[in-house]
Design a protein around this motif. Sequence first.
Motif, short mmCIF file in Angstrom:
data_model
loop_
_atom_site.label_atom_id
_atom_site.label_comp_id
_atom_site.label_asym_id
_atom_site.label_seq_id
_atom_site.Cartn_x
_atom_site.Cartn_y
_atom_site.Cartn_z
N ASN A 38 0.81 -1.22 0.00
CA ASN A 38 0.00 0.00 0.00
C ASN A 38 0.84 1.27 0.00
O ASN A 38 0.34 2.34 0.27
N PHE A 39 2.12 1.16 -0.29
CA PHE A 39 3.01 2.31 -0.37
C PHE A 39 3.36 2.62 -1.82
O PHE A 39 3.37 1.74 -2.67
N VAL A 40 3.64 3.89 -2.09
CA VAL A 40 4.21 4.31 -3.37
C VAL A 40 5.57 4.89 -3.05
O VAL A 40 5.69 5.84 -2.28
N GLY A 41 6.61 4.31 -3.64
CA GLY A 41 7.96 4.76 -3.37
C GLY A 41 8.53 5.54 -4.53
O GLY A 41 8.09 5.43 -5.67
N PHE A 42 9.55 6.34 -4.24
CA PHE A 42 10.22 7.14 -5.26
C PHE A 42 11.70 6.80 -5.24
O PHE A 42 12.39 7.02 -4.25
N LYS A 43 12.18 6.24 -6.38
CA LYS A 43 13.57 5.83 -6.51
C LYS A 43 14.40 6.96 -7.09
O LYS A 43 13.92 7.76 -7.89
N LEU A 44 15.67 6.97 -6.73
CA LEU A 44 16.61 7.95 -7.29
C LEU A 44 17.06 7.49 -8.67
O LEU A 44 17.28 6.31 -8.90
N MET A 45 17.23 8.45 -9.57
CA MET A 45 17.72 8.15 -10.91
C MET A 45 19.22 8.45 -11.05
O MET A 45 19.85 8.02 -11.99
N LYS A 46 19.77 9.23 -10.11
CA LYS A 46 21.19 9.57 -10.12
C LYS A 46 21.77 9.37 -8.73
O LYS A 46 21.05 9.44 -7.74
N THR A 47 23.06 9.16 -8.64
CA THR A 47 23.75 9.08 -7.37
C THR A 47 23.96 10.49 -6.84
O THR A 47 24.43 11.36 -7.57
N VAL A 48 23.56 10.74 -5.59
CA VAL A 48 23.67 12.08 -5.02
C VAL A 48 24.30 12.01 -3.63
O VAL A 48 24.34 10.97 -2.99
N CYS A 49 24.77 13.17 -3.19
CA CYS A 49 25.35 13.33 -1.87
C CYS A 49 24.67 14.53 -1.22
O CYS A 49 24.71 15.63 -1.76
N PHE A 50 24.00 14.33 -0.07
CA PHE A 50 23.28 15.40 0.62
C PHE A 50 23.92 15.69 1.96
O PHE A 50 24.18 14.76 2.74
N THR A 51 24.11 16.97 2.27
CA THR A 51 24.51 17.35 3.62
C THR A 51 23.25 17.39 4.49
O THR A 51 22.13 17.25 3.99
N SER A 52 23.45 17.60 5.78
CA SER A 52 22.29 17.58 6.69
C SER A 52 21.35 18.75 6.41
O SER A 52 20.13 18.60 6.49
N LYS A 53 21.88 19.91 6.02
CA LYS A 53 21.02 21.05 5.70
C LYS A 53 20.22 20.80 4.43
O LYS A 53 19.05 21.16 4.34
N GLY A 67 46.48 15.00 12.69
CA GLY A 67 45.20 14.31 12.70
C GLY A 67 44.30 14.76 11.56
O GLY A 67 44.73 15.46 10.65
N LYS A 68 43.04 14.35 11.65
CA LYS A 68 42.11 14.64 10.56
C LYS A 68 41.45 15.99 10.68
O LYS A 68 40.94 16.52 9.72
N GLY A 69 41.37 16.56 11.85
CA GLY A 69 40.72 17.85 12.02
C GLY A 69 39.34 17.70 12.64
O GLY A 69 38.90 16.62 13.01
N GLU A 70 38.65 18.82 12.75
CA GLU A 70 37.34 18.83 13.38
C GLU A 70 36.24 18.48 12.38
O GLU A 70 36.37 18.72 11.20
N ILE A 71 35.14 17.96 12.91
CA ILE A 71 33.99 17.61 12.07
C ILE A 71 33.23 18.89 11.74
O ILE A 71 32.84 19.63 12.63
N THR A 72 33.04 19.15 10.44
CA THR A 72 32.30 20.36 10.04
C THR A 72 30.83 20.05 9.82
O THR A 72 29.97 20.83 10.25
N ASN A 73 30.50 18.98 9.14
CA ASN A 73 29.10 18.59 8.95
C ASN A 73 29.01 17.11 8.60
O ASN A 73 30.01 16.47 8.30
N ASN A 74 27.80 16.58 8.64
CA ASN A 74 27.54 15.19 8.26
C ASN A 74 26.83 15.17 6.92
O ASN A 74 26.14 16.11 6.56
N PHE A 75 26.99 14.07 6.20
CA PHE A 75 26.32 13.94 4.91
C PHE A 75 25.98 12.49 4.64
O PHE A 75 26.50 11.58 5.29
N GLY A 76 25.07 12.30 3.71
CA GLY A 76 24.66 10.97 3.30
C GLY A 76 24.95 10.76 1.82
O GLY A 76 24.80 11.68 1.02
N TYR A 77 25.36 9.58 1.47
CA TYR A 77 25.69 9.23 0.09
C TYR A 77 24.66 8.21 -0.37
O TYR A 77 24.52 7.14 0.23
N TYR A 78 23.91 8.55 -1.42
CA TYR A 78 22.81 7.70 -1.89
C TYR A 78 23.08 7.27 -3.32
O TYR A 78 23.25 8.11 -4.20
N GLN A 79 23.10 5.96 -3.55
CA GLN A 79 23.37 5.44 -4.88
C GLN A 79 22.11 5.40 -5.73
O GLN A 79 20.99 5.47 -5.20
N LYS A 80 22.30 5.28 -7.01
CA LYS A 80 21.19 5.21 -7.96
C LYS A 80 20.38 3.95 -7.69
O LYS A 80 20.92 2.88 -7.48
#
Length: 137
Positions: free
Chosen positions: A29-44, A90-103
């Motif tokens: 009973n759900f309608v889903g929406f698939k990604l057509m391209k690989t994208v990278c989103f920050t939290s904002k 070292g690597k430095g401080e964390i500036t933001n988080n992000f998600g990587y979503y494949q096609k």
Amino acid sequence: MKKKLILRKTHFLFKPKLTKKKHMLTTTNFVGFKLMKTVCFTSKEEDYLKLTILKIFKKLTLIYRPKIFFYFHKIYSHTKLPLEARMGKGKGEITNNFGYYQKGIILFSITKLTLLEAYKFQIYFNKKNILKVKITK
């Protein structure tokens, strides 16, 4: 008890996964929406995308309120060293988080939605160049 998001430093390496966890809908009973391209989103960007989706659904569906389920996850963290840091500090401080979503991953799904409304929503999203999505039933 709520889970607390732990910020930790991770390396920016994406491993190709052969099995995707979220590429098929489990219920009918759900309608889903698939990604057509690989994208990278920050939290904002993810928060802005959620707000735009909710605004669009207020315009398209006036009679009833469908439930929207988002499958966002911010796993990776972006780090940055100060300008005058030398090597070996070292690597430095964390500036933001992000998600990587494949096609092919389902980014969000909606209940109580007809296919006609879903096609309207898909056309609106693809025309505005916000995301390239396609419908899965």
